[in-house]
Scaffold this active site. Structure first.
Site, short mmCIF file in Angstrom:
data_model
loop_
_atom_site.label_atom_id
_atom_site.label_comp_id
_atom_site.label_asym_id
_atom_site.label_seq_id
_atom_site.Cartn_x
_atom_site.Cartn_y
_atom_site.Cartn_z
N LYS A 188 0.78 -1.00 0.35
CA LYS A 188 -0.26 -0.37 -0.31
C LYS A 188 0.80 1.19 -0.22
CE LYS A 188 -2.25 -1.25 3.27
NZ LYS A 188 -2.83 -1.84 4.82
N ASP A 224 -5.52 -5.11 10.73
CA ASP A 224 -7.41 -4.42 10.34
C ASP A 224 -7.86 -5.74 10.45
OD1 ASP A 224 -5.94 -5.04 8.07
OD2 ASP A 224 -6.85 -2.99 7.26
#
Ligand code: BGC
Length: 484
Positions: A188, A224
């Protein structure tokens, strides 16, 4: 030369519409519009995946997950299936004050959570992570995290005695315990040096020690997806899958210990562990070439991590706008859109954001208010209804493909788990803000799961932060100090 380097086609003058919409000319232009649309549909056909192809995606993902879970094949496996050491889900009885850190994108959050039986109170603050830090040395990143944490603790006057803390670190990590996680590789858009291969909890503790003004007690480090699963399971015991569809994509699920050959801890009750699949890396061994397109390859070649996270690059918010831009730019060059003279920004990498796709698809069918706004933002205020309809068609093709392959991944997990009913906790900006992603996924998962299984997708807002506090709270409840 690839499609990133192709020049914008030379600008041609657009013929004023009012001169050509009467009589035989009108019929001619209508036929031309229809022909253009047919060409556009043909050019986008590769983005439409049949159920047969999606079933193949499910099957291939199952093979990769099993390779990840198996001790002998894990080393070469692309879908790593890291055991998280989270074995107990919350039961709603967890109590106390907890801190949580949530790092996974360009924003970093610090949270203070007050838990009581079925009560939840939360204070939180968002801090930016500048690009210079995302790409700089690891010590810079962890010093920044420690500084934000200290600021928050001083502001909220929780800097006196150490509070338990859950650290959501949303990158692929191989866990060696509930409080030890080695970063396997950055994703990311992060590329901080000196962090890959290191224990991120240790790096955090060292940064806190360098400051010397705060004390914390790290109870857990998690992904997450695990946070999202925990936050939803706190309210809903049927929740067994956590899914993130945001800047990145990934899923975790509750697996029976018998199926986790990698697990070399005790096999006591509960005989289960949450597995962080890291399925964003699905396809990194070539197994998705049968559905990847030239656009996907271009994006990958120009990314910070070529050859990696290929499934993620077909779906997630970090890349979906760019896939759309590449299609729009290519079809403009071919003269099929904007009479071959689209906005200049369409030809600049990174200038068409995923949020534009969501906005364009928010228009009611046949209306183009949002679409025109987006095109104006891109510097083009001359769009015809035909342009807008075609732009929307392309956005839909890209986002539908993303939703359908995400659905195939969920269906794969549901079929693998084989439980009669499972709730899937979902979070992430793509899922939250795209107007049709949820419905597209639900419809497709229904078609792909085995008969007799049912499911629901439940939004688990803020799950990654809240879940960190819950993992810490569960660790405290079951005597987590020993579990560390
Ligand atoms: C990371 C995962 C994370 C996902 C969603 C991916 O790039 O590898 O660890 O769960 O993004 O944030």
């Amino acid at each position: 030369m690839d499609i990133y380097d192709l020049p914008h086609s030379p600008a041609r003058r657009r013929v004023p519409v009012k001169d050509i919409t009467t009589g035989g000319a009108a019929l001619f232009w209508k036929m031309l519009r229809l022909r253009r649309r047919k060409f556009i549909e043909e050019r986008c056909a590769e983005l439409i995946l049949t159920d047969e192809k999606l079933r193949e995606v499910c099957q291939r993902l199952l093979v990769e997950i099993n390779r990840g879970l198996n001790k002998d094949t894990n080393k070469e496996a692309t879908v790593k299936c890291f055991p998280t050491y989270v074995r107990e889900l919350p039961n709603g009885e967890e109590c106390g004050k907890f801190l949580a850190l949530d790092l996974g994108g360009t924003n970093f959050r610090v949270l203070l959570i007050d838990l009581g039986p079925h009560i939840f109170h939360m204070e939180s603050k968002i801090f930016a992570v500048p690009q210079s830090i995302m790409l700089g040395p690891g010590t810079g990143l962890f010093d920044h995290i420690a500084e934000c944490l200290a600021t928050f603790m001083h502001e909220n006057q929780v800097d006196v005695s150490p509070l338990p803390l859950g650290f959501t670190f949303s990158f692929p990590c191989s866990q060696e315990g509930l409080t030890k996680a080695r970063l396997a590789t950055w994703t990311k858009g992060f590329k901080c040096s000196g962090v890959e291969g290191e224990d991120v909890v240790k790096l955090l503790q060292e940064a806190i020690a360098r400051r010397g003004d705060i004390k914390i007690d790290v109870m857990a480090v998690l992904n997450d997806t695990t946070g999202t699963l925990m936050a939803c399971a706190w309210k809903n015991p049927a929740c067994r899958i956590g899914l993130i569809l945001g800047t990145g994509i990934n899923a975790c699920y509750v697996e029976r210990l018998d199926n986790v050959q990698l697990w070399d801890e005790d096999h006591d009750d509960p005989k289960q562990v949450v597995i962080n699949t890291e399925l964003g890396a699905f396809g990194d061994n070539g197994t998705l070439e049968f559905i990847r397109t030239e656009y996907d390859r271009t994006i990958d070649q120009h990314s910070l991590n070529p050859g990696r996270q290929l499934f993620e690059k077909m779906i997630s918010g970090m890349y979906m706008g760019e896939v759309t831009r590449l299609v729009l730019a290519q079809l403009t060059r071919e003269g099929l859109l904007f009479d071959g003279m689209g906005p200049e920004t369409l030809f600049e990498p990174g200038q068409f954001f995923t949020k534009y796709v969501s906005e364009i698809e928010s228009d009611k069918k046949g209306e183009y208010t949002c679409c025109r706004q987006v095109l104006e933002e891109l510097g083009y205020d001359d769009a015809t209804d035909e342009d807008c309809a075609n732009v929307r068609f392309i956005c839909e093709a890209v986002s539908r493909r993303a939703a359908h392959i995400a659905a195939a991944a969920v269906a794969c997990l549901l079929n693998k788990m084989g439980q009669k009913h499972v709730t899937v906790a979902v979070d992430g900006s793509l899922y939250r803000f795209h107007p049709h992603f949820h419905d597209l996924m639900v419809e497709k998962i229904r078609q792909l799961i085995n008969p007799g299984l049912t499911f629901d997708l439940m939004l688990s807002e803020d799950g990654s932060g809240r879940g960190a506090a819950l993992v810490a709270a569960v660790a405290v409840r079951i005597g987590g100090l020993a579990a560390r």
